[in-house]
Design an enzyme around this catalytic site. Structure first.
Site, PDB file in Angstrom:
ATOM      1  N   TYR A  33       7.426   0.520   5.648  1.00 37.60           N
ATOM      2  CA  TYR A  33       7.856   1.885   5.975  1.00 37.60           C
ATOM      3  C   TYR A  33       6.839   2.568   6.877  1.00 37.60           C
ATOM      4  CZ  TYR A  33       4.587   4.121   2.625  1.00 37.60           C
ATOM      5  OH  TYR A  33       3.469   4.571   1.965  1.00 37.60           O
ATOM      6  N   LYS A 147       1.909  -1.300   5.734  1.00 36.19           N
ATOM      7  CA  LYS A 147       2.551  -0.157   5.075  1.00 36.19           C
ATOM      8  C   LYS A 147       3.790  -0.676   4.351  1.00 36.19           C
ATOM      9  CE  LYS A 147       2.929   4.811   6.063  1.00 36.19           C
ATOM     10  NZ  LYS A 147       2.145   5.287   4.939  1.00 36.19           N
ATOM     11  N   GLU A 179      -9.896   3.833  -0.057  1.00 34.40           N
ATOM     12  CA  GLU A 179      -9.056   4.964   0.346  1.00 34.40           C
ATOM     13  C   GLU A 179      -8.482   5.635  -0.884  1.00 34.40           C
ATOM     14  OE1 GLU A 179      -5.553   3.773   2.566  1.00 34.40           O
ATOM     15  OE2 GLU A 179      -5.263   2.003   1.321  1.00 34.40           O
ATOM     16  N   LEU A 203      -5.122   1.390   4.592  1.00 31.52           N
ATOM     17  CA  LEU A 203      -4.099   1.638   5.600  1.00 31.52           C
ATOM     18  C   LEU A 203      -4.751   2.368   6.778  1.00 31.52           C
ATOM     19  CD1 LEU A 203      -0.925   1.506   5.978  1.00 31.52           C
ATOM     20  CD2 LEU A 203      -1.106   3.984   5.774  1.00 31.52           C
TER      21      LEU A 203
END
Ligand code: PDD
Length: 286
Positions: A33, A147, A179, A203
């Site tokens: 996505y 993702k 993250e 990411l």
């Protein structure tokens, strides 16, 4: 006006959009996505988002159903068909519908779904107070650069924060910062922005890139590297960034204040640079 979404070549009201139960996104979480922020009806850094989309598709071996020109046309049409000035487009591609079998199906066509929702930026009070975060071991897989829609680890990690009355979970892998569950994390130490590297453990955020660009353009020093927990906990400031949250200060980690426990001067500087960039560039006519 009802929310208009895009599903497999058609724009239609969200209530009428259905996917078969054998879709591999539903069965296996087999898909990828993107989330694209939209300011004043203009998608932000569409080319960069489409590069990241291609990287995700290549990594999971799904053929890109459209070229960039077609994506751009479809995304702009979706934005135009939805009312809010500021939106975020959620774009989702799965390996398609097929009898359940882990192996790739031979002839399934990818399922393509897009929706747009209003982009509501945090209220001023949240910028002023900052948010609480907790920490957790990053127990996700080794391809966090993709993702992927299979977000169960991120969902569980985020819920740990919610259960603790916090906003985000800051993750450490082998003792170093990676993250957040749905954001990138920066620290500030003696006027220097510390950023984890864009490797397979995080990411590569579009907002991450923008924050570093704004820093470099304004003479703020940046150090990209691996930072251990002790260093992060002793930092002068901690921030989270994402397309939907922009830049927010994290003021407590596991209940302990970060420095003074208030958003610091570097946060306010970056916030001002971001808002200025938004007004000048993101909202500017193309
Ligand atoms: N998530 N890291 C993770 C794990 C994320 O899920 C996100 C964004 C980011 C920040 O990326 P960007 O700056 O391009 O938004 C980093 C989106 C917003 C989401 O899943 O809804």
């Amino acid at each position: 006006m009802s929310q208009i979404v895009y599903l497999n070549e058609k724009f239609l009201p969200i209530e009428q959009a259905f996917v078969p139960v054998l879709d591999r996104g539903f069965i296996f979480g087999d898909g990828i996505y993107e989330v694209i922020p939209v300011y004043s009806h203009r998608p932000f850094r569409l080319d960069e988002h489409l590069v990241r989309l291609q990287h995700s598709l290549d990594s999971v071996r799904i053929d890109n159903p459209y070229d960039n020109e077609e994506w751009s046309r479809l995304i702009r049409e979706l934005i135009a068909r939805n009312e809010p000035e500021d939106q975020y487009v959620y774009l989702h591609i799965t390996r398609g519908v097929a009898k359940r079998d882990h192996a790739f199906p031979k002839d399934a066509a990818p399922t393509v779904f897009m929706m747009s929702n209003p982009l509501v930026i945090a209220p001023r009070e949240l910028f002023e107070s900052g948010v609480a975060a907790i920490s957790a071991i990053d127990n996700r897989w080794d391809r966090c650069d993709i993702k992927a829609i299979s977000l169960l680890p991120n969902v569980l990690l985020r819920q740990l924060a919610i259960d603790a009355g916090a906003t985000e979970t800051v993750m450490f892998r082998d003792g170093t910062l990676t993250e957040g569950s749905a954001s990138n994390i920066f620290a500030v130490e003696n006027g220097v922005i510390l950023a984890p590297p864009k490797d397979n453990h995080m990411l590569p955020g579009i907002t991450y890139d923008l924050v570093l660009e704004l820093a470099v353009a304004n003479g703020i020093p940046v150090e990209v590297g691996k930072f251990d927990q002790a260093r992060i906990r002793q930092a002068n400031e901690l921030w989270l960034t994402s397309s939907t949250k922009e830049v927010l200060a994290i003021t407590t980690l596991d209940g302990q204040p970060i420095a003074s426990g208030k958003p610091g001067p570097m946060f306010w500087r970056m916030h001002a640079l971001y808002q200025d960039y938004k007004a000048r560039v993101m909202r500017a006519p193309e």
